[in-house]
Design a protein around this motif. Structure first.
Motif, PDB file in Angstrom:
ATOM      1  N   VAL A  36       0.824  -1.217   0.000  1.00 36.28           N
ATOM      2  CA  VAL A  36       0.000   0.000   0.000  1.00 36.28           C
ATOM      3  C   VAL A  36       0.855   1.263   0.000  1.00 36.28           C
ATOM      4  CG1 VAL A  36      -1.696   1.344   1.304  1.00 36.28           C
ATOM      5  CG2 VAL A  36      -1.951  -1.132   1.106  1.00 36.28           C
ATOM      6  N   ILE A  37       1.849   1.308   0.858  1.00 37.74           N
ATOM      7  CA  ILE A  37       2.604   2.556   1.017  1.00 37.74           C
ATOM      8  C   ILE A  37       3.632   2.780  -0.087  1.00 37.74           C
ATOM      9  CG2 ILE A  37       2.274   2.510   3.509  1.00 37.74           C
ATOM     10  CD1 ILE A  37       5.194   1.658   3.813  1.00 37.74           C
ATOM     11  N   THR A  38       4.033   1.701  -0.810  1.00 36.80           N
ATOM     12  CA  THR A  38       5.037   1.874  -1.863  1.00 36.80           C
ATOM     13  C   THR A  38       4.428   2.024  -3.253  1.00 36.80           C
ATOM     14  OG1 THR A  38       5.275  -0.541  -2.138  1.00 36.80           O
ATOM     15  CG2 THR A  38       6.763   0.550  -0.586  1.00 36.80           C
ATOM     16  N   GLY A  41       1.521   7.057  -5.530  1.00 35.31           N
ATOM     17  CA  GLY A  41       0.658   7.888  -4.707  1.00 35.31           C
ATOM     18  C   GLY A  41       0.666   7.509  -3.249  1.00 35.31           C
ATOM     19  N   GLY A  42       1.424   6.465  -2.893  1.00 39.44           N
ATOM     20  CA  GLY A  42       1.529   6.048  -1.499  1.00 39.44           C
ATOM     21  C   GLY A  42       2.417   6.979  -0.702  1.00 39.44           C
ATOM     22  N   ILE A  43       2.431   6.780   0.604  1.00 38.28           N
ATOM     23  CA  ILE A  43       3.204   7.692   1.462  1.00 38.28           C
ATOM     24  C   ILE A  43       4.704   7.405   1.375  1.00 38.28           C
ATOM     25  CG2 ILE A  43       1.290   8.069   3.053  1.00 38.28           C
ATOM     26  CD1 ILE A  43       2.548   6.058   4.949  1.00 38.28           C
ATOM     27  N   LEU A  44       5.073   6.286   0.762  1.00 35.46           N
ATOM     28  CA  LEU A  44       6.489   5.956   0.591  1.00 35.46           C
ATOM     29  C   LEU A  44       6.661   5.304  -0.785  1.00 35.46           C
ATOM     30  CD1 LEU A  44       9.234   5.970   2.178  1.00 35.46           C
ATOM     31  CD2 LEU A  44       8.724   3.597   2.791  1.00 35.46           C
ATOM     32  N   GLU A  45       6.489   6.085  -1.818  1.00 33.37           N
ATOM     33  CA  GLU A  45       6.503   5.559  -3.189  1.00 33.37           C
ATOM     34  C   GLU A  45       7.816   4.863  -3.524  1.00 33.37           C
ATOM     35  OE1 GLU A  45       4.925   7.510  -6.710  1.00 33.37           O
ATOM     36  OE2 GLU A  45       4.181   9.118  -5.408  1.00 33.37           O
ATOM     37  N   ARG A  46       7.716   3.593  -3.874  1.00 35.90           N
ATOM     38  CA  ARG A  46       8.863   2.811  -4.345  1.00 35.90           C
ATOM     39  C   ARG A  46       8.348   1.864  -5.436  1.00 35.90           C
ATOM     40  NH1 ARG A  46      10.736   6.045  -1.409  1.00 35.90           N
ATOM     41  NH2 ARG A  46      12.422   5.830   0.142  1.00 35.90           N
ATOM     42  N   GLU A 118      -3.739  12.459   4.108  1.00 33.86           N
ATOM     43  CA  GLU A 118      -3.129  13.744   3.756  1.00 33.86           C
ATOM     44  C   GLU A 118      -3.215  14.720   4.919  1.00 33.86           C
ATOM     45  OE1 GLU A 118      -5.238  14.911   0.294  1.00 33.86           O
ATOM     46  OE2 GLU A 118      -4.245  13.446  -1.032  1.00 33.86           O
ATOM     47  N   ALA A 119      -4.315  14.707   5.638  1.00 25.89           N
ATOM     48  CA  ALA A 119      -4.477  15.592   6.792  1.00 25.89           C
ATOM     49  C   ALA A 119      -3.462  15.238   7.877  1.00 25.89           C
ATOM     50  CB  ALA A 119      -5.892  15.491   7.341  1.00 25.89           C
ATOM     51  N   SER A 120      -3.276  13.953   8.122  1.00 29.83           N
ATOM     52  CA  SER A 120      -2.310  13.516   9.130  1.00 29.83           C
ATOM     53  C   SER A 120      -0.893  13.904   8.732  1.00 29.83           C
ATOM     54  CB  SER A 120      -2.396  11.999   9.322  1.00 29.83           C
ATOM     55  OG  SER A 120      -3.684  11.610   9.725  1.00 29.83           O
ATOM     56  N   SER A 121      -0.592  13.744   7.441  1.00 32.59           N
ATOM     57  CA  SER A 121       0.733  14.090   6.950  1.00 32.59           C
ATOM     58  C   SER A 121       0.986  15.590   7.051  1.00 32.59           C
ATOM     59  CB  SER A 121       0.885  13.628   5.497  1.00 32.59           C
ATOM     60  OG  SER A 121       2.162  13.943   4.996  1.00 32.59           O
TER      61      SER A 121
END
Length: 215
Positions: A36-38, A41-46, A118-121
């Protein structure tokens, strides 16, 4: 005599399912989060890492369990010293369930509102905080539901593992019930499996409803 056989086989099945659930979670849960995060558009794009994980998960999911169990025999021997018995079966059971756990976690976390992330970030939350304080708590009912399905699937897999010496209710139903024409033992084994599945499903439903109240 029959009661003791049923009891012993039930405990073997519960033993296999319990530990294979734990190990499949240890393997699949972090992979699901990474999926999910990679992603784009994820919070840690890889993208490259995400593609590798996708191929790995899809490959493991494509193997029928019986074939996977045979292929994993050498690994079972290395880890537990044997390929026969309930303990040896935990290795292929865990490996077979891990991809399903990963996909289940991925599907659950993808349901989180992107605006919430996005709000948390924007408020300075770290990636770990977003994952463990926002994403997972928000999707806990989905995760519990998916975990319930996984446990029930593992019960079915453990029964199949009984065909090649893993022990448990599947082994009892096949070796003593089917092969020795003891229909009563086969029927009792099936009844116990049904009861166990019903209990797990009821417990899962209860935990899902409870988690919804405390979200």
């Amino acid at each position: 005599m029959v009661f003791n056989m049923i009891l012993t086989s039930t405990l073997e099945t519960l033993y296999m399912v319990f530990f294979s659930t734990i190990f499949s979670l240890l393997i699949g849960f972090p992979i699901g989060i990474l999926l999910v995060i990679t992603k784009e558009g994820g919070i840690l794009e890889r993208p490259k890492l995400n593609k590798i994980l996708e191929v790995l998960i899809n490959t493991l999911r494509s193997f029928p369990f019986i074939i996977l169990m045979i292929l994993v025999f050498p690994l079972s021997r290395i880890i537990v010293g044997t390929t026969i018995g309930s303990t040896a079966a935990i290795v292929p059971l865990s490996i077979s369930a891990a991809p399903f756990v990963a996909r289940m976690i991925e599907g659950a976390l993808n349901e989180v509102d992107k605006g919430l992330i996005e709000a948390s970030s924007s408020m300075g939350a770290s990636n770990l905080t977003i994952i463990f304080k926002v994403m997972i708590p928000e999707t806990m009912p989905h995760i519990i539901h998916g975990l319930t399905v996984t446990v029930i699937s593992l019960i079915g897999f453990s029964a199949m593992a009984g065909t090649i010496g893993a022990g448990g209710l599947g082994d009892l139903a096949i070796r003593f019930g089917y092969q020795r024409f003891k229909t009563d033992i086969m029927v009792y084994s099936v009844i116990v499996i049904i009861i166990v599945v019903q209990i797990i499903q009821s417990l899962g439903n209860y935990l899902v409803n409870r988690s919804k109240k405390y979200r």
